[in-house]
Design an enzyme around this catalytic site. Structure first.
Site, PDB file in Angstrom:
ATOM      1  CB  THR A 192      -0.819  -0.043   1.313  1.00 17.15           C
ATOM      2  OG1 THR A 192      -1.770  -1.077   1.199  1.00 17.15           O
ATOM      3  CG2 THR A 192      -1.503   1.267   1.634  1.00 17.15           C
ATOM      4  NE  ARG A 220     -10.017  -6.148   3.279  1.00 23.00           N
ATOM      5  CZ  ARG A 220      -8.927  -5.389   3.402  1.00 23.00           C
ATOM      6  NH1 ARG A 220      -8.580  -4.578   2.442  1.00 23.00           N
ATOM      7  NH2 ARG A 220      -8.194  -5.441   4.490  1.00 23.00           N
ATOM      8  CB  VAL A 221     -14.104  -1.487   2.276  1.00 23.65           C
ATOM      9  CG1 VAL A 221     -13.477  -0.150   2.646  1.00 23.65           C
ATOM     10  CG2 VAL A 221     -14.901  -1.356   0.988  1.00 23.65           C
ATOM     11  CG  ASP A 223      -6.209   0.069   7.047  1.00 22.56           C
ATOM     12  OD1 ASP A 223      -6.160  -0.682   6.037  1.00 22.56           O
ATOM     13  OD2 ASP A 223      -5.190   0.559   7.553  1.00 22.56           O
ATOM     14  CB  THR A 243       0.858   0.208   5.265  1.00 19.65           C
ATOM     15  OG1 THR A 243       1.016  -1.011   4.537  1.00 19.65           O
ATOM     16  CG2 THR A 243       2.149   0.507   5.998  1.00 19.65           C
ATOM     17  N   GLY A 244      -0.944  -2.261   6.460  1.00 17.02           N
ATOM     18  CA  GLY A 244      -0.894  -3.564   7.125  1.00 17.02           C
ATOM     19  C   GLY A 244      -2.226  -4.270   6.991  1.00 17.02           C
ATOM     20  N   GLY A 246      -5.599  -4.598   7.260  1.00 19.89           N
ATOM     21  CA  GLY A 246      -6.607  -3.562   7.437  1.00 19.89           C
ATOM     22  C   GLY A 246      -7.650  -3.853   8.494  1.00 19.89           C
TER      23      GLY A 246
HETATM   24  N1  ASP Z   1      -4.079  -1.839   4.860  1.00 22.90           N
HETATM   25  C1  ASP Z   1      -4.363  -2.294   3.535  1.00 22.90           C
HETATM   26  C2  ASP Z   1      -5.719  -2.976   3.555  1.00 22.90           C
HETATM   27  O1  ASP Z   1      -6.003  -3.696   4.472  1.00 22.90           O
HETATM   28  C3  ASP Z   1      -3.354  -3.259   3.000  1.00 22.90           C
HETATM   29  C4  ASP Z   1      -1.908  -2.904   3.236  1.00 22.90           C
HETATM   30  O2  ASP Z   1      -1.597  -1.882   3.833  1.00 22.90           O
HETATM   31  O3  ASP Z   1      -1.046  -3.679   2.811  1.00 22.90           O
HETATM   32  O4  ASP Z   1      -6.451  -2.819   2.628  1.00 22.90           O
END
Ligand code: ASP
Length: 323
Positions: A192, A220-221, A223, A243-244, A246
């Protein structure tokens, strides 16, 4: 004699008044700027080919330079974060815009949000499949609608009506992502993207854009388009882009909580970020980038890597993937 003394005193008082009146006004406070960026937190192989590593580093470097140019010439943090994120969306190395990961049905469904810390204005789009730069759509929602979040077809119709560049959904699908999708295998986590900036006028902005999680269910949505979860900015405290994983960032309202810990509990930026990333979330969940109103910044993560960069008006620069 008394008359002479009185006259001298009067002359001195008048001269002093004139002198004080002519004292040059205080120099304007020298503004400072800071920009931090991320290209995702996750599992990046330390032995990745040097060529690929160089590509990542050079893309992050270019993104920093784009933002720096805007900020050092007195531009707004909002322009800086939007332009930086647009650049990273266009770069297929990252999981945002072109090159985004695909859903279980092989489609790129994109999410993005932006927030302006001066007045807490914010805009976001989720589940868009035809807007070339979702971050610009998010800013357009913020500035040209009465809403905060538009999704799917409605968001696309709105973006088109405002003259944003639209593309065929196939534009986002790179051969590399298509192959990963056919194998149902996410070997390396793709990142991301996000940016946070403090401009010379003291305004903080934050922006995040993503294709979400690999092989996610259609609809799907995460964060990233949710203000308070993946993105937050408030001039009183800080700007944050996450990021991570979500779902975990949503459950822990991570971005807002960093700001809330600072505002309500008097935490420093570092204390607030540590609390959220290392105590409330679990190891491996992800990371965030943040800048406080004084220009302090944090690039924090609990994964093995976070593609990241920082640059400020004091001449400090960081471009890194691992520790
Ligand atoms: N946070 C993002 C999500 O869950 C994915 C990511 O940051 O890698 O959509």
């Amino acid at each position: 004699m008394r008359t002479i003394i009185f006259s001298i005193i009067t002359i001195l008082i008048i001269s002093a008044t004139v002198f004080i009146g002519q004292t040059p006004k205080e120099e304007p406070t020298k503004g400072k700027y800071v920009l931090v960026i991320h290209g995702g937190a996750g599992n990046a192989d330390k032995n990745m080919p040097t060529e690929l590593k160089e590509k990542y580093l050079s893309s992050l470097e270019s993104a920093l330079q784009i933002g720096k140019k805007i900020l050092e010439s007195g531009g707004s943090s909002l322009d800086a974060v939007e332009q930086v994120v647009r650049f990273l969306e266009d770069d297929s190395l990252f999981n945002a815009g072109r090159g985004a990961v695909l859903t279980s049905e092989g489609v790129a469904e994109l999410d993005a949000s932006i927030m302006y810390g001066k007045d807490l204005s914010t805009g976001a789009v989720a589940n868009v499949k035809r807007v070339k730069n979702p971050i610009t759509a998010a800013r357009t929602v913020m500035e040209k609608s009465n809403h905060v979040l538009l999704v799917s077809d409605g968001a696309e119709k709105f973006a088109k009506s405002k003259g944003l560049e639209m593309v065929d959904p196939s534009y986002f699908i790179t051969s590399e992502e298509y192959e990963r999708w056919t194998k149902k295998k996410e070997s390396e986590k793709k990142g991301t993207v996000g940016a946070v900036a403090l401009d010379m006028a003291g305004n903080i902005s934050a922006a995040t854009s993503t294709g979400g999680m690999f092989y996610k269910l259609p609809g799907r949505v995460g964060d990233a388009p949710l203000v308070n979860a993946g993105t937050y900015a408030n001039n009183k405290t800080a700007g944050i882009s996450c990021t991570g994983w979500g779902e975990r960032f949503i459950k822990n309202t991570v971005a807002f909580n960093v700001s809330a810990l600072m505002e309500y509990k008097g935490y420093t930026l570092k204390e607030a970020v540590d609390e959220m990333i290392h105590k409330r979330l679990q190891k491996g969940d992800g990371g965030l980038i943040a800048i406080d109103k004084h220009g302090n910044f944090e690039l924090s993560y609990s994964t093995n890597a976070m593609f990241r960069g920082a640059i400020n008006s004091d001449g400090k620069k960081i471009v890194k993937i691992w520790e």
